[in-house]
Design an enzyme around this catalytic site. Structure first.
Site, mmCIF file in Angstrom:
data_model
loop_
_atom_site.group_PDB
_atom_site.id
_atom_site.type_symbol
_atom_site.label_atom_id
_atom_site.label_comp_id
_atom_site.label_asym_id
_atom_site.label_seq_id
_atom_site.Cartn_x
_atom_site.Cartn_y
_atom_site.Cartn_z
ATOM 1 N N GLY A 90 0.852 -1.185 0.000
ATOM 2 C CA GLY A 90 0.000 0.000 0.000
ATOM 3 C C GLY A 90 0.885 1.232 0.000
ATOM 4 O O GLY A 90 2.114 1.146 0.128
ATOM 5 N N GLY A 92 2.882 3.581 1.420
ATOM 6 C CA GLY A 92 3.506 3.715 2.726
ATOM 7 C C GLY A 92 4.208 5.037 2.959
ATOM 8 O O GLY A 92 4.498 5.399 4.104
ATOM 9 N N GLY A 126 8.114 7.011 6.276
ATOM 10 C CA GLY A 126 7.294 7.701 5.292
ATOM 11 C C GLY A 126 8.001 8.816 4.559
ATOM 12 O O GLY A 126 7.354 9.641 3.905
ATOM 13 N N ARG A 179 4.508 13.907 -8.187
ATOM 14 C CA ARG A 179 4.584 13.473 -9.585
ATOM 15 C C ARG A 179 3.208 13.631 -10.241
ATOM 16 O O ARG A 179 2.164 13.487 -9.595
ATOM 17 C CB ARG A 179 5.069 12.021 -9.689
ATOM 18 C CG ARG A 179 4.165 11.003 -9.064
ATOM 19 C CD ARG A 179 4.531 9.577 -9.481
ATOM 20 N NE ARG A 179 5.787 9.112 -8.934
ATOM 21 C CZ ARG A 179 5.885 8.322 -7.868
ATOM 22 N NH1 ARG A 179 4.795 7.947 -7.220
ATOM 23 N NH2 ARG A 179 7.059 7.919 -7.443
ATOM 24 N N ASP A 257 3.488 -4.164 -8.049
ATOM 25 C CA ASP A 257 2.995 -2.910 -7.471
ATOM 26 C C ASP A 257 3.668 -1.701 -8.104
ATOM 27 O O ASP A 257 3.293 -0.565 -7.814
ATOM 28 C CB ASP A 257 3.192 -2.890 -5.955
ATOM 29 C CG ASP A 257 4.643 -3.081 -5.544
ATOM 30 O OD1 ASP A 257 5.226 -4.096 -5.944
ATOM 31 O OD2 ASP A 257 5.197 -2.215 -4.832
ATOM 32 N N ASP A 267 7.681 5.563 -10.474
ATOM 33 C CA ASP A 267 8.244 5.098 -9.213
ATOM 34 C C ASP A 267 9.686 4.616 -9.388
ATOM 35 O O ASP A 267 9.954 3.420 -9.434
ATOM 36 C CB ASP A 267 7.375 4.006 -8.590
ATOM 37 C CG ASP A 267 7.575 3.960 -7.072
ATOM 38 O OD1 ASP A 267 8.274 4.835 -6.543
ATOM 39 O OD2 ASP A 267 7.031 3.042 -6.427
#
Length: 477
Positions: A90, A92, A126, A179, A257, A267
């Site tokens: 998820g 994070g 985080g 982004r 993911d 990413d």
């Protein structure tokens, strides 16, 4: 804030009712220093008119944009990481901040990286290192210049925190990145619903994705919609993979993911651009088996598409999904031939004709080990045989006079330039292309880390922008 007429908020996911998100809060950073703002991207969504203070308020403090999401949303998903299933993923250290339409009526997301903890942080802080943010800004700039369908680095703000990381010198500086992407819905989003056997939610997600990102499929219903959507994703993902390969790009972590439903590269953690043709090059130091090595990326993508097909079999028949999977190889080969010609600025003649040309080119490049020779090849032969004299007289000319170059030079004669006028630009009077090799990134990071000197970073971005304009490969918007 002054609102442009181009700003068209559309917080679609927040109002969809899909069980995919959790409301979260952004971190309260001790400092917000603007290091990069992408005004070209901001103009696409009507936000270029923001002052720097307003920019920091929205993308460093995360004050909601007008008529947009009232709170950030962390997305839920699962994923296969190096082919091991992980149900504890998820967002994070990121969230979906806003959604809006561009001039072509496409829905675009503003998402974050390094914006604080969420329910999916798994004990992490985080945060994002400043160096990680710098690397992503550079990666997206060059990938866009090379014609790759990539997210755009929208904003980078230093946050005044010190982070400890095991894989780089610590303490190190922190930043928050924003982004601009076409979608943050990942293959792992579907994996989570399949894992939970959420049939109704899967059906609703497929409908949402089709209506939002593939409107040509909206007439399909029921299982047929899942099949049609998957078939479209296979085609677009095959195209994206060829763009990576022709850019000499190694993603590094091609987990499920890290692939999204609109086939957009995004990413960027560990990544590399090939210094020279090296099929076994890996980007992540922890990829000890070479699972995501440069030449294995098409296989990795196919494996990930197989996982998406398994998820969609929850609501669709298996055979049409298998048929689309089996079409991946041919679609990839066809797209690879077209992308190879696009990179060389030559008129494509068809996969059967291009395949010998590509094989000859890679045989030739196998003997070239000097840094920059991979991108140098596409730069030297941009325009095909019209650039032969330039290629032979340039710094990599020796590569093109070796015995392994004979077949390539014979075959390239049969291709016309797609746009010969581009060769008259000043870009092609210079000897070298824009590159982003590992040592280059380290060299421009050192003065930032030691002296807070950002001049080399901005110079590299300017160089890449000139390259983007000269090649003319990037999509407008």
């Amino acid at each position: 804030m002054p609102i442009s007429a181009r700003y068209r908020p559309d917080p679609r996911l927040a109002g969809s009712g899909l069980p995919l998100v959790d409301a979260v809060r952004a971190a309260d950073f001790p400092q917000t220093v603007l290091r990069y703002r992408n005004d070209h991207a901001a103009a696409l969504v009507g936000l270029k008119s923001l002052s720097d203070a307003e920019w920091i308020a929205h993308f460093g403090r995360f004050t909601p944009l007008p008529d947009n999401q009232t709170e950030p949303l962390a997305l839920r998903y699962h994923g296969h990481q190096f082919r091991h299933y992980n149900p504890d993923l998820g967002d994070g250290r990121g969230f979906l901040f806003a959604q809006m339409r561009d001039a072509r009526d496409r829905l675009l997301d503003l998402g974050t990286k390094g914006s604080g903890t969420t329910p999916w942080s798994r004990g992490g802080d985080g945060r994002l290192t400043l160096k990680g943010g710098v690397r992503e800004v550079l990666a997206t700039a060059l990938l866009e210049a090379l014609g790759v369908n990539t997210s755009k680095s929208f904003s980078l703000i230093e946050t005044g925190e010190s982070l400890r990381r095991y894989d780089e010198p610590s303490p190190t500086r922190a930043a928050v990145l924003v982004r601009l992407s076409h979608s943050h819905i990942r293959f792992g989003t579907f994996e989570r619903l399949a894992y939970l056997n959420e049939t109704e939610a899967m059906t609703a997600l497929v409908r949402y994705v089709a209506d939002t990102y593939y409107p040509d499929l909206s007439a399909h219903q029921g299982p047929d919609l899942a099949h049609a959507l998957f078939d479209a994703v296979v085609t677009k993902t095959a195209h994206l993979t060829t763009q990576w390969m022709c850019a000499g790009f190694v993603h590094g972590v091609l987990n499920t993911d890290n692939m999204n439903i609109t086939a957009e590269s995004f990413d960027y953690g560990p990544y590399r651009f090939l210094p020279h043709y090296e099929p076994g090059l890996v980007a992540a130091y922890f990829d000890e088996g070479g699972l995501y090595a440069y030449a294995r990326q098409p296989d990795a993508v196919f494996w990930n598409l197989t996982q998406l097909a398994r998820c969609l079999s929850l609501i669709g028949d298996s055979q049409p999904l298998i048929d689309s999977l089996n079409a991946f190889s041919e679609r990839y080969q066809t797209a690879m031939a077209a992308q190879f010609c696009r990179r060389l600025n030559i008129v494509a003649l068809g996969m059967e004709v291009e395949t010998p040309l590509m094989q000859a080119a890679f045989r030739m490049l196998s003997g070239a080990k000097t840094p920059g020779s991979f991108e140098g090849f596409f730069f030297d032969w941009f325009g095909g045989s019209l650039s032969e004299a330039r290629a032979l007289n340039g710094p990599r000319g020796e590569v093109y006079t070796q015995p392994d170059a004979v077949d390539f030079r014979r075959l390239i004669i049969g291709y016309a330039a797609a746009d010969a006028a581009k060769l008259s630009q000043p870009l092609f009077a210079q000897a070298t292309p824009a590159t982003l090799l590992y040592d280059e990134i380290e060299a421009l990071w050192t003065p930032i880390a030691k002296n807070d000197d950002w001049s080399l970073f901005y110079e590299k971005l300017a160089e890449i922008e000139r390259y983007r304009e000269g090649l003319g490969l990037s999509e407008q918007g």
